[in-house]
Design a protein around this motif. Structure first.
Motif, PDB file in Angstrom:
ATOM      1  N   VAL A 163       0.804  -1.279   0.046  1.00 55.93           N
ATOM      2  CA  VAL A 163      -0.005  -0.025   0.052  1.00 55.93           C
ATOM      3  C   VAL A 163       1.066   1.278   0.042  1.00 55.93           C
ATOM      4  CG1 VAL A 163      -1.959  -1.172   1.031  1.00 55.93           C
ATOM      5  CG2 VAL A 163      -0.321  -0.007   2.537  1.00 55.93           C
ATOM      6  N   LYS A 164       2.210   1.260   0.248  1.00 50.89           N
ATOM      7  CA  LYS A 164       3.039   2.214   0.214  1.00 50.89           C
ATOM      8  C   LYS A 164       3.986   2.283  -0.857  1.00 50.89           C
ATOM      9  CE  LYS A 164       2.754   5.098   3.066  1.00 50.89           C
ATOM     10  NZ  LYS A 164       1.937   6.162   2.823  1.00 50.89           N
ATOM     11  N   MET A 165       3.701   1.336  -1.621  1.00 51.84           N
ATOM     12  CA  MET A 165       4.708   1.464  -2.904  1.00 51.84           C
ATOM     13  C   MET A 165       4.583   2.527  -3.636  1.00 51.84           C
ATOM     14  SD  MET A 165       6.972  -0.659  -4.043  1.00 51.84           S
ATOM     15  CE  MET A 165       6.315  -2.481  -3.423  1.00 51.84           C
ATOM     16  N   ASP A 166       3.425   3.147  -3.795  1.00 53.30           N
ATOM     17  CA  ASP A 166       3.378   4.048  -4.996  1.00 53.30           C
ATOM     18  C   ASP A 166       4.009   5.622  -3.954  1.00 53.30           C
ATOM     19  OD1 ASP A 166       1.644   4.399  -2.413  1.00 53.30           O
ATOM     20  OD2 ASP A 166      -0.090   5.458  -3.677  1.00 53.30           O
ATOM     21  N   LEU A 225      11.093   8.069  -5.278  1.00 54.45           N
ATOM     22  CA  LEU A 225      12.306   7.597  -6.115  1.00 54.45           C
ATOM     23  C   LEU A 225      12.477   8.456  -7.237  1.00 54.45           C
ATOM     24  CD1 LEU A 225      12.453   3.869  -5.983  1.00 54.45           C
ATOM     25  CD2 LEU A 225      14.202   5.385  -5.113  1.00 54.45           C
ATOM     26  N   ALA A 226      11.169   8.902  -7.671  1.00 54.76           N
ATOM     27  CA  ALA A 226      10.969   9.760  -8.873  1.00 54.76           C
ATOM     28  C   ALA A 226      11.458  11.171  -8.794  1.00 54.76           C
ATOM     29  CB  ALA A 226       9.535   9.738  -9.310  1.00 54.76           C
ATOM     30  N   ASN A 227      11.720  11.437  -7.423  1.00 46.83           N
ATOM     31  CA  ASN A 227      12.245  12.812  -7.309  1.00 46.83           C
ATOM     32  C   ASN A 227      13.593  12.812  -6.982  1.00 46.83           C
ATOM     33  OD1 ASN A 227       9.841  14.329  -7.692  1.00 46.83           O
ATOM     34  ND2 ASN A 227       9.110  13.716  -5.825  1.00 46.83           N
ATOM     35  N   GLY A 228      14.409  11.651  -7.029  1.00 43.69           N
ATOM     36  CA  GLY A 228      15.669  11.207  -6.698  1.00 43.69           C
ATOM     37  C   GLY A 228      16.893  11.880  -7.751  1.00 43.69           C
ATOM     38  N   HIS A 229      18.104  11.600  -7.591  1.00 44.96           N
ATOM     39  CA  HIS A 229      19.282  12.299  -8.291  1.00 44.96           C
ATOM     40  C   HIS A 229      19.519  11.376  -9.487  1.00 44.96           C
ATOM     41  CE1 HIS A 229      19.269  15.113  -4.889  1.00 44.96           C
ATOM     42  NE2 HIS A 229      19.263  14.299  -4.145  1.00 44.96           N
ATOM     43  N   THR A 230      19.255   9.995  -9.394  1.00 44.44           N
ATOM     44  CA  THR A 230      19.737   9.385 -10.532  1.00 44.44           C
ATOM     45  C   THR A 230      18.670   9.200 -11.632  1.00 44.44           C
ATOM     46  OG1 THR A 230      19.351   7.064  -9.535  1.00 44.44           O
ATOM     47  CG2 THR A 230      21.350   8.232  -8.857  1.00 44.44           C
ATOM     48  N   ARG A 231      19.134   8.864 -12.864  1.00 45.54           N
ATOM     49  CA  ARG A 231      17.961   8.713 -14.058  1.00 45.54           C
ATOM     50  C   ARG A 231      17.504   7.447 -13.774  1.00 45.54           C
ATOM     51  NH1 ARG A 231      20.561   9.425 -19.776  1.00 45.54           N
ATOM     52  NH2 ARG A 231      20.657  11.742 -19.100  1.00 45.54           N
ATOM     53  N   LEU A 232      18.234   6.375 -13.495  1.00 43.83           N
ATOM     54  CA  LEU A 232      17.690   4.966 -13.192  1.00 43.83           C
ATOM     55  C   LEU A 232      16.643   5.089 -12.233  1.00 43.83           C
ATOM     56  CD1 LEU A 232      17.484   1.919 -14.074  1.00 43.83           C
ATOM     57  CD2 LEU A 232      19.579   1.659 -12.373  1.00 43.83           C
ATOM     58  N   GLY A 233      16.950   5.783 -11.076  1.00 41.77           N
ATOM     59  CA  GLY A 233      16.150   5.487  -9.697  1.00 41.77           C
ATOM     60  C   GLY A 233      14.760   6.722 -10.446  1.00 41.77           C
ATOM     61  N   ARG A 234      15.079   7.598 -11.059  1.00 40.91           N
ATOM     62  CA  ARG A 234      13.561   8.535 -11.467  1.00 40.91           C
ATOM     63  C   ARG A 234      12.792   7.512 -12.290  1.00 40.91           C
ATOM     64  NH1 ARG A 234      17.708  12.570 -11.769  1.00 40.91           N
ATOM     65  NH2 ARG A 234      17.653  12.367 -14.110  1.00 40.91           N
ATOM     66  N   ALA A 235      13.261   6.844 -13.268  1.00 39.09           N
ATOM     67  CA  ALA A 235      12.622   5.962 -14.384  1.00 39.09           C
ATOM     68  C   ALA A 235      11.885   5.030 -13.554  1.00 39.09           C
ATOM     69  CB  ALA A 235      13.559   5.634 -15.345  1.00 39.09           C
ATOM     70  N   LEU A 236      12.760   4.180 -12.423  1.00 41.21           N
ATOM     71  CA  LEU A 236      12.006   3.027 -11.776  1.00 41.21           C
ATOM     72  C   LEU A 236      10.809   3.733 -10.978  1.00 41.21           C
ATOM     73  CD1 LEU A 236      12.031   0.234 -10.849  1.00 41.21           C
ATOM     74  CD2 LEU A 236      13.789   0.978  -9.006  1.00 41.21           C
ATOM     75  N   GLY A 237      11.055   5.037 -10.216  1.00 42.49           N
ATOM     76  CA  GLY A 237       9.950   5.627  -9.593  1.00 42.49           C
ATOM     77  C   GLY A 237       8.784   5.904 -10.272  1.00 42.49           C
ATOM     78  N   ARG A 240       3.194   4.818 -11.975  1.00 36.64           N
ATOM     79  CA  ARG A 240       2.142   4.422 -12.971  1.00 36.64           C
ATOM     80  C   ARG A 240       1.624   2.774 -12.742  1.00 36.64           C
ATOM     81  NH1 ARG A 240       6.027   7.196 -16.426  1.00 36.64           N
ATOM     82  NH2 ARG A 240       7.064   5.003 -16.910  1.00 36.64           N
ATOM     83  N   ALA A 241       2.202   2.072 -12.221  1.00 39.53           N
ATOM     84  CA  ALA A 241       1.818   0.530 -12.177  1.00 39.53           C
ATOM     85  C   ALA A 241       1.020   0.442 -10.885  1.00 39.53           C
ATOM     86  CB  ALA A 241       3.195  -0.429 -12.172  1.00 39.53           C
ATOM     87  N   MET A 242       1.257   1.064  -9.847  1.00 43.29           N
ATOM     88  CA  MET A 242       0.347   0.943  -8.634  1.00 43.29           C
ATOM     89  C   MET A 242      -1.168   0.669  -8.734  1.00 43.29           C
ATOM     90  SD  MET A 242       2.321  -0.164  -6.356  1.00 43.29           S
ATOM     91  CE  MET A 242       1.135  -0.315  -5.152  1.00 43.29           C
ATOM     92  N   PRO A 243      -1.677   1.814  -9.382  1.00 42.53           N
ATOM     93  CA  PRO A 243      -3.321   1.602  -9.555  1.00 42.53           C
ATOM     94  C   PRO A 243      -3.582   0.438 -10.113  1.00 42.53           C
ATOM     95  CG  PRO A 243      -2.559   3.809 -10.253  1.00 42.53           C
ATOM     96  CD  PRO A 243      -1.586   3.129 -10.144  1.00 42.53           C
ATOM     97  N   SER A 244      -3.021  -0.066 -11.228  1.00 46.52           N
ATOM     98  CA  SER A 244      -3.494  -1.488 -11.697  1.00 46.52           C
ATOM     99  C   SER A 244      -2.599  -2.680 -10.833  1.00 46.52           C
ATOM    100  CB  SER A 244      -2.433  -1.579 -13.100  1.00 46.52           C
ATOM    101  OG  SER A 244      -3.030  -0.603 -14.000  1.00 46.52           O
ATOM    102  N   LEU A 245      -1.805  -2.454 -10.366  1.00 47.37           N
ATOM    103  CA  LEU A 245      -1.397  -3.591  -9.375  1.00 47.37           C
ATOM    104  C   LEU A 245      -2.325  -3.715  -8.219  1.00 47.37           C
ATOM    105  CD1 LEU A 245       0.557  -5.754  -8.174  1.00 47.37           C
ATOM    106  CD2 LEU A 245       1.830  -3.688  -7.165  1.00 47.37           C
ATOM    107  N   LEU A 246      -2.842  -2.809  -7.779  1.00 39.18           N
ATOM    108  CA  LEU A 246      -3.797  -2.632  -6.583  1.00 39.18           C
ATOM    109  C   LEU A 246      -5.060  -3.324  -6.977  1.00 39.18           C
ATOM    110  CD1 LEU A 246      -2.759   0.556  -4.561  1.00 39.18           C
ATOM    111  CD2 LEU A 246      -2.394  -1.665  -3.771  1.00 39.18           C
TER     112      LEU A 246
END
Length: 314
Positions: A194-197, A203-215, A220-226
């Motif tokens: 429930v806290k994954m979003d 992560l989306a507001n982080g400093h690395t490009r990979l972290g931001r993309a992952l975040g 985006r995936a959480m509504p569908s996942l829940l």
């Protein structure tokens, strides 16, 4: 004096060995019993996140915590003493009580499916909207704890069946250990889900490009996942409830439906290399059909009674 001290140390060492053996016995019994209840734990983890959906982020973890405390109360105040008492004095009652619980799960899942497929009275939504956030939260938590009671009963009785031949103290300790471990595992996973979003947003507001993309991907995936978990939870209530009923019918010698479901499972289990998976899926599907059939009948009866009472009130 020296000999007396040596004798005392020998006694202490002997007691320590007995205690260690008892701990090992309890741990082994709990591990073996708990492994057989893993399927129900997965069902519990799939069902529960739906009860925390629709609230503000600051209320999600408190709601999960309330449900977890209710689950512990279910297990340690009601189910653990009840299971031990039934095992000692009325073991013949275990299966009928489980079947009552399975019927309730089938009813609740069938009602959810009916509400999703058929238009329902807008007044029900207005009634829910009319509740304060505190009342709505209390209502959701109470519903989650009721469902947990059935799933926890299944976990505890599955575990009890595996330690029924052990001494009473080992039974009690093993069931307590299983109950605690399952509760921590289930609600730890639920809290993470429930806290994954929020984690994704961080992560989306982080400093690395990979972290931001992952975040961004996690958000985006959480509504569908829940939403998917809510559907899995409904299906889980059907196959767990139906499975309890199938095993109960088999226990009482009413073999037509159990033979049909088990025959389907054996047939599907003949697939090379993946037979264990396909066999389990076939048994789950057959159990779900049984649960849906029983649940649909009860939903129909309940709605008919409510309609008749409503007509009589005019």
């Amino acid at each position: 004096m020296a000999s007396g001290l040596a004798a005392l140390l020998d006694d202490v060492a002997a007691i320590a060995k007995i205690a260690a053996a008892s701990v090992d016995d309890v741990a082994g019994a709990a591990g073996k019993a708990g492994s057989k209840a893993v399927g129900v734990v997965v069902d519990d983890a799939a069902v529960t996140p739906g009860y925390a959906m629709g609230f503000t982020p600051d209320r999600e973890l408190p709601i999960v915590w309330k449900i977890a405390l209710g689950s512990l109360r279910n297990k340690f105040v009601f189910l653990l003493p009840g299971a031990l008492a039934l095992s000692a004095f009325a073991p013949w009652l275990v299966t009928p009580l489980l079947m009552v619980g399975g019927t309730y799960l089938a009813f609740e899942a069938s009602e959810k499916i009916l509400e999703a497929l058929l238009p329902h009275d807008a007044g029900e939504d207005l009634d829910e909207l009319a509740l304060s956030s505190t009342d709505l939260e209390d209502q959701k938590v109470a519903g989650a704890i009721r469902t947990d009671l059935i799933l926890s009963a299944e976990i505890m009785f599955i575990a009890l069946a595996d330690v029924a031949e052990r001494p009473f103290a080992v039974q009690a300790a093993a069931l307590a250990l299983v109950g605690l471990a399952m509760t921590v595992g289930v609600y730890g996973v639920v809290g993470l889900l429930v806290k994954m979003d929020d984690i994704g947003l961080h992560l989306a507001n982080g400093h690395t490009r990979l972290g931001r993309a992952l975040g961004r991907g996690m958000v985006r995936a959480m509504p569908s996942l829940l939403s998917g978990l809510a559907s899995i939870g409904t299906a889980a209530m059907l196959w767990v409830g139906g499975g309890i009923l199938v095993h109960g019918l088999e226990h009482f010698g009413w073999m037509a439906i159990p033979h049909l479901v088990e025959g389907l499972s054996h047939w599907a289990g003949g697939v090379p290399r993946v037979g264990a998976v396909t066999g389990w899926l076939a048994f789950a599907a057959g159990s779900a059909v049984v649960g849906l059939a029983v649940g649909a009948v009860i939903v129909g009866v309940v709605h008919l009674v409510q309609k008749l009472r409503g007509g009589a009130g005019h």
